[in-house]
Design a protein around this motif. Sequence first.
Motif, PDB file in Angstrom:
ATOM      1  N   ALA A 138       8.624  -3.178   9.490  1.00  0.00           N
ATOM      2  CA  ALA A 138       8.572  -2.956   8.037  1.00  0.00           C
ATOM      3  C   ALA A 138       8.969  -4.200   7.261  1.00  0.00           C
ATOM      4  CB  ALA A 138       9.479  -1.797   7.649  1.00  0.00           C
ATOM      5  N   GLY A 139       9.751  -5.079   7.878  1.00  0.00           N
ATOM      6  CA  GLY A 139      10.221  -6.277   7.188  1.00  0.00           C
ATOM      7  C   GLY A 139       9.114  -7.192   6.720  1.00  0.00           C
ATOM      8  N   ARG A 140       7.931  -7.063   7.305  1.00  0.00           N
ATOM      9  CA  ARG A 140       6.810  -7.900   6.912  1.00  0.00           C
ATOM     10  C   ARG A 140       5.862  -7.201   5.938  1.00  0.00           C
ATOM     11  NH1 ARG A 140       5.553 -11.823  10.962  1.00  0.00           N
ATOM     12  NH2 ARG A 140       3.524 -12.087   9.957  1.00  0.00           N
ATOM     13  N   LEU A 141       6.191  -5.978   5.559  1.00  0.00           N
ATOM     14  CA  LEU A 141       5.280  -5.202   4.723  1.00  0.00           C
ATOM     15  C   LEU A 141       5.712  -5.214   3.264  1.00  0.00           C
ATOM     16  CD1 LEU A 141       4.753  -2.104   7.073  1.00  0.00           C
ATOM     17  CD2 LEU A 141       3.281  -4.124   6.816  1.00  0.00           C
ATOM     18  N   ASP A 142       4.744  -5.063   2.374  1.00  0.00           N
ATOM     19  CA  ASP A 142       5.030  -5.019   0.934  1.00  0.00           C
ATOM     20  C   ASP A 142       5.494  -3.636   0.490  1.00  0.00           C
ATOM     21  OD1 ASP A 142       4.319  -7.696   0.549  1.00  0.00           O
ATOM     22  OD2 ASP A 142       2.201  -7.181   0.263  1.00  0.00           O
ATOM     23  N   ARG A 143       5.093  -2.592   1.237  1.00  0.00           N
ATOM     24  CA  ARG A 143       5.453  -1.220   0.866  1.00  0.00           C
ATOM     25  C   ARG A 143       6.115  -0.524   2.059  1.00  0.00           C
ATOM     26  NH1 ARG A 143       0.366  -2.025  -1.158  1.00  0.00           N
ATOM     27  NH2 ARG A 143      -0.648  -0.751   0.438  1.00  0.00           N
ATOM     28  N   PRO A 144       7.307  -0.948   2.441  1.00  0.00           N
ATOM     29  CA  PRO A 144       7.960  -0.343   3.614  1.00  0.00           C
ATOM     30  C   PRO A 144       8.272   1.134   3.432  1.00  0.00           C
ATOM     31  CG  PRO A 144       9.498  -1.734   2.397  1.00  0.00           C
ATOM     32  CD  PRO A 144       8.135  -2.007   1.823  1.00  0.00           C
ATOM     33  N   GLU A 145       8.340   1.587   2.180  1.00  0.00           N
ATOM     34  CA  GLU A 145       8.620   3.011   1.943  1.00  0.00           C
ATOM     35  C   GLU A 145       7.442   3.895   2.354  1.00  0.00           C
ATOM     36  OE1 GLU A 145       6.537   1.490  -1.692  1.00  0.00           O
ATOM     37  OE2 GLU A 145       8.119   0.742  -0.353  1.00  0.00           O
ATOM     38  N   ARG A 146       6.254   3.296   2.508  1.00  0.00           N
ATOM     39  CA  ARG A 146       5.062   4.036   2.918  1.00  0.00           C
ATOM     40  C   ARG A 146       4.753   3.836   4.397  1.00  0.00           C
ATOM     41  NH1 ARG A 146       4.198   8.090   0.534  1.00  0.00           N
ATOM     42  NH2 ARG A 146       2.015   8.105   1.218  1.00  0.00           N
TER      43      ARG A 146
END
Length: 295
Positions: A138-146
């Motif tokens: 998730a650390g590389r994602l823009d929307r870790p909440e999704r």
Amino acid sequence: MTDTETPIPAGPSAPDRVGVLGGGRMGAGIAHAFLLAGSHVTVVERDDDAAEGARGRVLDSVAASVARGSTEETADAIGTRFTVATATDAFADADLVIEAVPEDLGLKLDALTRVEAVLGADAALASNTSSISIDGLAGRLDRPERFLGLHFFNPVPASALVEVVRGAQTDGALVEQARGWVSAIAKTPIVVHDAPGFASSRLGVAIGLEAIRMLEEGVASAEDIDAAMTLGYKHPVGPLKLTDLVGLDVRLGIAEYLAGELGDRFEPPALLRRMVAEGKLGRKTGEGFYLWDAQ
């Protein structure tokens, strides 16, 4: 482990449009599960040959389910909801995309970032990883909440469990939605927080590694070690045969990761390393702890 499938129950509904990145054995099984639940499914593979291979795996699996009476739909009707592609742009209208590429951190990070770039803001993104940290991905994602983990088991059509892995930033509503999706495809969800190996891989690898050490030490034969667990503890398949089914290389990779995270108790036995070096990877190569017809 059994080849019997559970009929799709009434209740929660599956997402309308599902994407699967990777059409190997696991990805094809995931696509199959959602197709039987009524979803429109797109599998994306690296090139045309791989995409056609994925098409064949999924449609053959669907046809087998129809023949077993696991669905009232015809194979042709289900097939109208299935497409393959070679570019992640095909996921642009997906409600959920599940990454099912090999268990390699760099490969998964690249895959997830490419997929997220084409998804709508409300779409959900999941990894089928069996051990890699969801928070790390998730650390590389823009929307870790999704983003969350959806860990399916092999073979997917016959398995009864999916681990829903909740990252530190995963939206609670998404977790509950994912539980409903899993129920909609006739499987049981368990929710676990992100931790090395989650619940299933951590327990399964621990048993599997100890079984390999016992074989290495000459405690008993592979068949008798497995019988101790299938007959004595009612496991559906023994730990050495299961290692063959999963792949010795896959189990080695998970063990190395867990050893780095949790310590020496997950250090892979020398026998496992030697067999992987010799190309004895289990069912997929025709030989592991047992002899198989090569797949």
